[in-house]
Structures are given as structure tokens and as C-alpha cells.
Design a protein around this motif. Sequence first.
Motif, PDB file in Angstrom:
ATOM      1  N   ILE A 214       0.853  -1.190   0.000  1.00  0.00           N
ATOM      2  CA  ILE A 214       0.000   0.000   0.000  1.00  0.00           C
ATOM      3  C   ILE A 214       0.886   1.235   0.000  1.00  0.00           C
ATOM      4  CG2 ILE A 214      -0.179  -0.067   2.530  1.00  0.00           C
ATOM      5  CD1 ILE A 214      -2.880   1.313   2.268  1.00  0.00           C
ATOM      6  N   THR A 215       0.478   2.199  -0.778  1.00  0.00           N
ATOM      7  CA  THR A 215       1.176   3.488  -0.814  1.00  0.00           C
ATOM      8  C   THR A 215       0.287   4.538  -0.152  1.00  0.00           C
ATOM      9  OG1 THR A 215       2.320   2.907  -2.867  1.00  0.00           O
ATOM     10  CG2 THR A 215       2.225   5.245  -2.267  1.00  0.00           C
ATOM     11  N   LEU A 216       0.844   5.262   0.820  1.00  0.00           N
ATOM     12  CA  LEU A 216       0.108   6.321   1.529  1.00  0.00           C
ATOM     13  C   LEU A 216       0.445   7.658   0.905  1.00  0.00           C
ATOM     14  CD1 LEU A 216       0.611   5.121   5.219  1.00  0.00           C
ATOM     15  CD2 LEU A 216      -1.277   4.619   3.642  1.00  0.00           C
ATOM     16  N   TYR A 217      -0.572   8.525   0.748  1.00  0.00           N
ATOM     17  CA  TYR A 217      -0.418   9.805   0.072  1.00  0.00           C
ATOM     18  C   TYR A 217      -0.707  10.958   1.038  1.00  0.00           C
ATOM     19  CZ  TYR A 217      -0.603   6.837  -4.060  1.00  0.00           C
ATOM     20  OH  TYR A 217      -0.360   5.847  -4.998  1.00  0.00           O
ATOM     21  N   ALA A 218      -0.170  12.153   0.710  1.00  0.00           N
ATOM     22  CA  ALA A 218      -0.372  13.351   1.542  1.00  0.00           C
ATOM     23  C   ALA A 218      -1.802  13.842   1.374  1.00  0.00           C
ATOM     24  CB  ALA A 218       0.612  14.440   1.152  1.00  0.00           C
ATOM     25  N   PRO A 219      -2.518  14.066   2.472  1.00  0.00           N
ATOM     26  CA  PRO A 219      -3.902  14.536   2.354  1.00  0.00           C
ATOM     27  C   PRO A 219      -4.014  16.043   2.139  1.00  0.00           C
ATOM     28  CG  PRO A 219      -3.358  14.166   4.648  1.00  0.00           C
ATOM     29  CD  PRO A 219      -2.146  13.780   3.866  1.00  0.00           C
ATOM     30  N   ILE A 220      -2.957  16.813   2.352  1.00  0.00           N
ATOM     31  CA  ILE A 220      -3.012  18.278   2.263  1.00  0.00           C
ATOM     32  C   ILE A 220      -1.726  18.814   1.647  1.00  0.00           C
ATOM     33  CG2 ILE A 220      -4.507  18.572   4.297  1.00  0.00           C
ATOM     34  CD1 ILE A 220      -1.892  19.316   5.840  1.00  0.00           C
ATOM     35  N   ASN A 221      -1.758  20.107   1.304  1.00  0.00           N
ATOM     36  CA  ASN A 221      -0.530  20.840   0.984  1.00  0.00           C
ATOM     37  C   ASN A 221       0.040  21.381   2.296  1.00  0.00           C
ATOM     38  OD1 ASN A 221      -0.774  20.591  -1.879  1.00  0.00           O
ATOM     39  ND2 ASN A 221      -2.320  22.214  -1.835  1.00  0.00           N
ATOM     40  N   GLY A 222       1.296  21.106   2.539  1.00  0.00           N
ATOM     41  CA  GLY A 222       1.899  21.588   3.790  1.00  0.00           C
ATOM     42  C   GLY A 222       3.339  21.169   3.913  1.00  0.00           C
ATOM     43  N   VAL A 223       3.751  21.013   5.173  1.00  0.00           N
ATOM     44  CA  VAL A 223       5.116  20.584   5.450  1.00  0.00           C
ATOM     45  C   VAL A 223       5.065  19.434   6.444  1.00  0.00           C
ATOM     46  CG1 VAL A 223       6.137  22.855   5.032  1.00  0.00           C
ATOM     47  CG2 VAL A 223       5.405  22.226   7.343  1.00  0.00           C
ATOM     48  N   ILE A 224       6.163  18.696   6.509  1.00  0.00           N
ATOM     49  CA  ILE A 224       6.266  17.589   7.454  1.00  0.00           C
ATOM     50  C   ILE A 224       6.730  18.160   8.792  1.00  0.00           C
ATOM     51  CG2 ILE A 224       7.385  15.385   7.959  1.00  0.00           C
ATOM     52  CD1 ILE A 224       7.798  15.019   4.953  1.00  0.00           C
ATOM     53  N   ALA A 225       5.810  18.285   9.729  1.00  0.00           N
ATOM     54  CA  ALA A 225       6.180  18.802  11.046  1.00  0.00           C
ATOM     55  C   ALA A 225       6.911  17.743  11.862  1.00  0.00           C
ATOM     56  CB  ALA A 225       4.936  19.267  11.793  1.00  0.00           C
ATOM     57  N   GLU A 226       6.575  16.497  11.642  1.00  0.00           N
ATOM     58  CA  GLU A 226       7.236  15.411  12.397  1.00  0.00           C
ATOM     59  C   GLU A 226       7.300  14.173  11.518  1.00  0.00           C
ATOM     60  OE1 GLU A 226       6.714  12.979  16.630  1.00  0.00           O
ATOM     61  OE2 GLU A 226       5.399  14.655  16.127  1.00  0.00           O
ATOM     62  N   LEU A 227       8.459  13.542  11.488  1.00  0.00           N
ATOM     63  CA  LEU A 227       8.675  12.325  10.696  1.00  0.00           C
ATOM     64  C   LEU A 227       8.946  11.177  11.663  1.00  0.00           C
ATOM     65  CD1 LEU A 227       9.110  10.965   7.927  1.00  0.00           C
ATOM     66  CD2 LEU A 227      11.528  11.639   8.088  1.00  0.00           C
ATOM     67  N   GLY A 228       8.086  10.151  11.630  1.00  0.00           N
ATOM     68  CA  GLY A 228       8.225   9.044  12.581  1.00  0.00           C
ATOM     69  C   GLY A 228       8.557   7.720  11.937  1.00  0.00           C
ATOM     70  N   VAL A 229       9.063   7.728  10.723  1.00  0.00           N
ATOM     71  CA  VAL A 229       9.328   6.475  10.034  1.00  0.00           C
ATOM     72  C   VAL A 229      10.607   6.604   9.216  1.00  0.00           C
ATOM     73  CG1 VAL A 229       7.955   7.118   8.018  1.00  0.00           C
ATOM     74  CG2 VAL A 229       8.289   4.700   8.564  1.00  0.00           C
ATOM     75  N   ARG A 230      11.303   5.481   9.070  1.00  0.00           N
ATOM     76  CA  ARG A 230      12.491   5.417   8.222  1.00  0.00           C
ATOM     77  C   ARG A 230      12.403   4.163   7.343  1.00  0.00           C
ATOM     78  NH1 ARG A 230      14.727  10.296   7.690  1.00  0.00           N
ATOM     79  NH2 ARG A 230      14.991  11.291   9.719  1.00  0.00           N
ATOM     80  N   GLU A 231      13.085   4.211   6.216  1.00  0.00           N
ATOM     81  CA  GLU A 231      13.044   3.093   5.269  1.00  0.00           C
ATOM     82  C   GLU A 231      13.651   1.854   5.903  1.00  0.00           C
ATOM     83  OE1 GLU A 231      14.947   2.665   0.996  1.00  0.00           O
ATOM     84  OE2 GLU A 231      13.334   4.158   1.028  1.00  0.00           O
ATOM     85  N   GLY A 232      12.910   0.719   5.763  1.00  0.00           N
ATOM     86  CA  GLY A 232      13.371  -0.541   6.339  1.00  0.00           C
ATOM     87  C   GLY A 232      12.806  -0.825   7.712  1.00  0.00           C
ATOM     88  N   MET A 233      12.067   0.095   8.299  1.00  0.00           N
ATOM     89  CA  MET A 233      11.508  -0.094   9.635  1.00  0.00           C
ATOM     90  C   MET A 233      10.327  -1.055   9.607  1.00  0.00           C
ATOM     91  SD  MET A 233      11.449   3.687  11.366  1.00  0.00           S
ATOM     92  CE  MET A 233      10.413   3.056  12.673  1.00  0.00           C
ATOM     93  N   THR A 234      10.078  -1.668  10.759  1.00  0.00           N
ATOM     94  CA  THR A 234       8.842  -2.414  10.988  1.00  0.00           C
ATOM     95  C   THR A 234       7.912  -1.498  11.765  1.00  0.00           C
ATOM     96  OG1 THR A 234      10.010  -4.518  11.077  1.00  0.00           O
ATOM     97  CG2 THR A 234       7.812  -4.444  12.062  1.00  0.00           C
ATOM     98  N   VAL A 235       6.699  -1.387  11.310  1.00  0.00           N
ATOM     99  CA  VAL A 235       5.750  -0.500  11.975  1.00  0.00           C
ATOM    100  C   VAL A 235       4.597  -1.314  12.511  1.00  0.00           C
ATOM    101  CG1 VAL A 235       6.380   1.507  10.591  1.00  0.00           C
ATOM    102  CG2 VAL A 235       4.555  -0.014   9.805  1.00  0.00           C
TER     103      VAL A 235
END
Length: 461
Positions: A214-235
Motif C-alpha cells: 500500500i502506498t500512503l499519500y499526503a492529504p493536504i498541501n503543507g510541510v512535514i512537522a514530524e517524521l516518525g518512520v524510516r526506510e526498512g523499519m517495521t511499523v
Amino acid sequence: MSRAPLLICGFILVAAAAGGGGYWFAISRAAQADPPAMPGQDASDKKILYWYDPMVPQQHFDKPGKSPFMDMQLVPKHADEAGGEGTVSIDPRVAQNLGVRTAAATTGSVERRIEAVGSVAWNERAVFVVQARSGGFVEKLYARAPLDPVAKSQPLVELLVPDWAAAQAEYLLLQRGGKDSGLGEAARNRLQLLGMSEEQIGLLEKTGKPQTRITLYAPINGVIAELGVREGMTVMSGAMLFRLVDLSSVWVNAEVPEAQVAWLRPGTAVEARVPSFPGQVFRGRVSAILPEVNAATRTLRARVELANPGGRLKPGMFATLAFAQGAGAKALLVPSEAVIRTGERSVVIVAESEGKFRPHEVELGVESGGKSEIRKGLSEGDKVVVSGQFLIDSEANLRATGTRMEGAEMSKATAPKTHHAVGEIVHLGASELLIKHGAIPSAGMGAMAPNSANGAVKNGQ
């Protein structure tokens, strides 16, 4: 027919004579008095404030006459004399050298102009969170850094969701069997709970092939105030992946003095300026008045929401705010610099005639635009000192303290004392009373008797 002297033995209250030369007591209706004067005015046409006994100056009387403390006439106190307690007289030339300036108390309307400063912050009402609705693995990350700008419908992250495979296979099996529509509906709802969108479920039904990514998309125009994920992580299911903020509007948290907050209301129009864009005005409105006072600065925080065209305003910027103006009710106003605040009271120095100054305690109202409202203590036209008032106030306090101390000492010194003695009434007439008495040791006086010829007192045997 002659009358024998009437002898009365008893205790007689005798006032000690200040000079110590003798004692006499007489009441005469023929005593001469000063010609009467009109109340509040004497023969010199000077205004009289009150009458007083010079030996007991702290006691005031509203009419002339004899003092109840001493055998002397009361003295008038004129308005043009150096005023009462706390009054300071300064030569006009000295006042000029001290830089004493005055201003008249005038009637006007308090200008409701509030200016404040604040800092730009995120609009917390325009925050969106992107999270994982099912546990999985991060296979590809498109937005990699905090504060990166994102556009609406822009891909953010691609997840591998193993739990989807079994749920989709179960749903396809029920769809092909077609025996129990209720089970098929339950299986479809399970896919929705696992995070699959209607488009993804429709594609599954159309192709018949399970989807595990699944690919998740941005719901709004804005900026990333907080990033909680990195490539290769298990969520995990429910984990926060991104916190996005829409910058089309921002907040400015303004610090407003608590004395002026009563003028503000949610919805009040605001104009903001920032040093980064001189000459440009950002317009908005007060969205809330936060119910907390800063104990250090005695200010309340007003939350102002501003439109942010082009995203020019950035969180952390310093802003100057001007709230909508409005005229208040009519009030008596003086320059704010004329008010002396002691913590317990507020005082202004009023300039009277001929270089006289007197402190007046006042009750203050609102303050705005360099003017303070006076609710009590002054009248329109009174001249208040706006420069040098602290020197005058200090001098007035010193003089008032000295007057009170002097009055207290004089009151103690002039309080009448009483002594006991045995005496004899020698003559009792219509206009006089003559007494002779024995020694008065407590007053240091010997025996005394009146002279029979003229009533004068002389030493007796």
C-alpha cells in the motif's frame, strides 16, 4: 447687711501657670473681643480655611472664638499661607531649574489601541496525522526529512502488509463460492478495518489478485512537522508515520498586558507585521484568549490566526500586532508619566497657586496611548506634575512626617494637667469668681490669695 465669706473646703482643679508667677481664674462678660468677621473671610478679605490654637495646631475649628485649651483667641488659617500637611512650596525659579513640568487633567475618551508582540507558531487546528492501520514493513520512503514541503496527493511511503494476504484470499474465496452473502460482507468489512481503501478493494474484486503493498499519500498541501518512520523499519498498527501541517494559516501567540485584556474578544481584527517583510501587513482575527496569566510578565496570551499567503510566515518568526481600535467612554485623563505608583496606592502631584504643590491620592482606571484614566481624586483642569514629581513627593512625605511628629509632641506637652488643693471662695459676683488656696506641692506653688482691691493674686499667708 454684710455677708461673711463663704468657706468651702474641698478639692479644686487648678491649672498650673506656664510662667509660674501666680494663679487666677475669672470670667468677665465685659471682656473685649475682636470685631466679628464674615464666615470664611477676615478684615483683609483673605479666605480663611479654619481657625486653630497655635499651641495645639492639629485641632481645627470652623468659627472664631476662645481656645478650649488656652486662655487666648483662636488664630485664622488663610488659604494663601503655606498649605496643610504634605504641601510643598518651591520658588518658581527653583522649580524651573529642577525641570518641573505640568499638564492639565482633561476629559476625553480612552483610545482602545492595543499593541503587542508575539511569535509565529503552527496552526494546531490544521494538523493531519498519517498512520499505519496495519502492521507491516517500510519498503520505500518518498518523504525523508522533517520540514520538507509536500503537495496534496503526493506519495509519502510504501508499506508491505503481510496481514492483507490472508484476508484478501478469504474474501476472494467467499466471493467465488457465492453461498453466504453475509460472510462475504463480513470479509469485506475486515479488509476495510485492515486499512484497505474502497479503490483497493474494487481493484481486488476486478483483478482477483491479492495486494500486499500500500502506498500512503499526503492529504493536504503543507510541510512535514514530524517524521516518525524510516526506510526498512517495521511499523505496528496505529503507529504515527507523518505529522503534516497546513501553512495556509498560522497562529501568533501574542502577550497582552492583563489590564488591557478586557478590551479583547474572540473575533477582534488584527494586523501583524514581521521584520522579514517590511511594509507588508498580514491580517487575521483573535481566535482565543488563553485562561492563564504569566506570573513573571503579568500578561495573558491571545491566540491570533493569520492568513499566510504563499507560506511567507514561518514558525518562530517575531511579529508585532496591532489590534482593532475603538473609542471608549468619556473619562478624566492625565499623562501616565504623572502617576506615582507605590504598590499600595497611586499618587499625582497637583500644582497649586504660587509655587505650592500637594500630593493627591487617585484611583486609576485603564491606561492606553500614554494616558491614564482617573476615576477619583482629581477634577478637570487640575495641573499635575509630569516631571520632577518624585522629588516633590519625597519632600512632601518628609514634611508630613515632621508635622505629625511635631503635632504629637506638642499635644503631649500642652495637654492640661490637674492638681488638687484646698481653697476658699472669697468673692462670688455676677461677672467674676475669686478664690484663695493653700500650697500646691505637686505644681511647685505656694499658697496664694487675691488682692481685695483689684482682684489680683498675691502670695498669702
